[in-house]
Design an enzyme around this catalytic site. Structure first.
Site, PDB file in Angstrom:
ATOM      1  N   ASP A  86      23.059 -19.004 -31.869  1.00 58.56           N
ATOM      2  CA  ASP A  86      22.108 -20.366 -31.308  1.00 58.56           C
ATOM      3  C   ASP A  86      22.416 -21.505 -30.965  1.00 58.56           C
ATOM      4  O   ASP A  86      22.214 -22.237 -30.138  1.00 58.56           O
ATOM      5  CB  ASP A  86      21.156 -20.717 -32.769  1.00 58.56           C
ATOM      6  CG  ASP A  86      19.877 -18.888 -32.799  1.00 58.56           C
ATOM      7  OD1 ASP A  86      20.030 -18.286 -32.476  1.00 58.56           O
ATOM      8  OD2 ASP A  86      19.922 -19.312 -33.779  1.00 58.56           O
TER       9      ASP A  86
ATOM     10  N   HIS B 140      17.881 -12.245 -32.872  1.00 60.60           N
ATOM     11  CA  HIS B 140      17.836 -12.962 -33.217  1.00 60.60           C
ATOM     12  C   HIS B 140      19.468 -13.753 -33.423  1.00 60.60           C
ATOM     13  O   HIS B 140      20.179 -12.421 -33.031  1.00 60.60           O
ATOM     14  CB  HIS B 140      17.548 -13.119 -35.425  1.00 60.60           C
ATOM     15  CG  HIS B 140      16.583 -13.629 -35.588  1.00 60.60           C
ATOM     16  ND1 HIS B 140      15.380 -15.141 -35.074  1.00 60.60           N
ATOM     17  CD2 HIS B 140      15.073 -12.714 -35.635  1.00 60.60           C
ATOM     18  CE1 HIS B 140      14.733 -14.957 -35.335  1.00 60.60           C
ATOM     19  NE2 HIS B 140      13.995 -13.673 -35.976  1.00 60.60           N
TER      20      HIS B 140
END
Length: 387
Positions: A168, A138
């Site tokens: 991200d 993540h």
């Protein structure tokens, strides 16, 4: 207005944040984005709170202006539909782990054979090669392995979990958009597409920019609060008397002088970038309330600004003047307030068409465009090929 990317058609297989943020930018700029979604395995972003009228606000934003086709990619008929679509699309965007699309028969080589002009973009945590290529991760993990977290934090408390998903968005999404648009330009000259391997860890590593340059060329290892821009100087956040915060970025001498003069302490400017100046400024800021400091620096061009809550930022006159909030149609005649596309084109952008839609909301429409009959669509639904 049709938008600068109105000629592009995008098949988007991605979920969650990195791919959808990338395709949101493309859709906002006019691209025709078609999401390929599973009718049975929901994109978890759809259930992420908070919800507005039963719909995840995050999903409604990240998937605005996009159509949705629900296909069970485990069924041969669904794969044939994708192959038919690829003939007329410019870009495939996918975010599965390496090898998944190949096992489905939808990898780059297979689809390139159908459409040699296809630009195929894969966004993953660690890329298509290397010992970590199949490893889960993540945002926080990518920033950790890229070295960013090692000097983004405080000496007494360590790294800070950032509220914005830097790996991200700045890593995966924005680099993917830059890369695929570069591939579009290259295709204009060559007539053929290409494959783009976007690793969020790779791109996060590149965000080390100045600190990375200093380490690689000079061996200067960055650490928490040991550099000018990470708390190792007076460039920092300062607590006010009432527990709010102000940001100070007065690095240049002219700005530093105005900062010190505003406090009635012009002599402090002679201390330069030192931590001694930082200590003196902490005292000055803590003498005053947040409101007093906002008023004090409102007319001073010293790179000092208040730390605003999101609700305050939305109402700030600068952000309002830039029209950074947009009212997007829900489909029922009402609208939802969303973050607007921040890009300003002289010829403008198309108005937002709709918020993110239900899974398969456009399945019938898309299949009809492919020439599939109403009867055949009903049969595909009955077989649960299409949702």
């Amino acid at each position: 207005m049709s938008g600068p990317l109105a000629s592009l058609k995008v098949l988007d297989f991605s979920t969650l944040l990195p791919g959808p943020f990338a395709s949101l930018l493309l859709a906002d700029m006019g691209a025709d984005v078609l999401r390929i979604e599973s009718p049975s395995r929901m994109d978890l972003l759809r259930v992420l709170p908070p919800h507005d009228q039963g719909t995840s606000a995050s999903h409604a934003y990240l998937n605005r202006n996009k159509r949705s086709l629900a296909l069970d990619l485990k069924q041969a008929e669904a794969l044939e539909i994708v192959r038919a679509l690829v003939k007329d699309y410019d870009i495939v965007l996918e975010q599965f782990r390496p090898g998944v699309m190949e096992r489905l028969g939808l990898g780059y080589e297979a689809l390139k054979a159908i459409n040699p002009r296809l630009i195929y973009v894969s966004i993953t945590g660690y890329g298509q090669t290397g010992p970590y290529k199949d490893r889960a991760g993540h945002d926080i993990n990518y920033l950790a392995l890229a070295g960013v977290a090692s000097y983004t934090g405080r000496q007494d408390s360590g790294p800070v979990p950032l509220g914005v998903q830097v790996a991200d968005v700045a890593g995966g999404s924005l680099h993917a958009v830059v890369g695929l648009l570069a591939a579009v330009i290259a295709r204009q000259h060559s007539g053929v597409g290409q494959y783009l391997d976007v690793s969020m860890t790779d791109c996060s590593f590149s965000l080390n920019a100045m600190s990375g340059a200093g380490y690689l060329a000079c061996g200067v290892e960055p650490a928490w609060e040991n550099q000018v821009l990470n708390g190792g100087s007076f460039y920092d956040y300062y607590r006010t008397r009432d527990g709010r915060w102000m940001s100070v970025g007065s690095l240049e001498p002219a700005f530093m002088q105005q900062l010190c003069a505003a406090f009635g302490r012009p002599e402090l400017a002679a201390k330069g970038l030192s931590l001694e100046l930082k200590t003196a400024l902490q005292i000055e800021f803590e003498k005053r309330s947040f409101e007093e400091l906002c008023e004090l620096f409102a007319g001073v061009d010293a790179c000092v600004e208040p730390v605003l809550s999101l609700s305050e930022a939305v109402e700030h006159p600068q952000l309002k003047a830039r029209e950074l909030v947009s009212q997007v149609p829900r489909g029922d005649g009402s609208t939802q307030a969303q973050l607007a596309c921040p890009l300003k084109f002289s010829q403008g952008l198309p108005e937002p068409r709709h918020i993110g839609v239900a899974v398969g909301a456009h399945s019938d429409e898309v299949l009809a465009e492919l020439g599939v009959s109403v009867q055949r669509i009903a049969e595909l639904r009955q077989a649960k090929v299409v949702g």
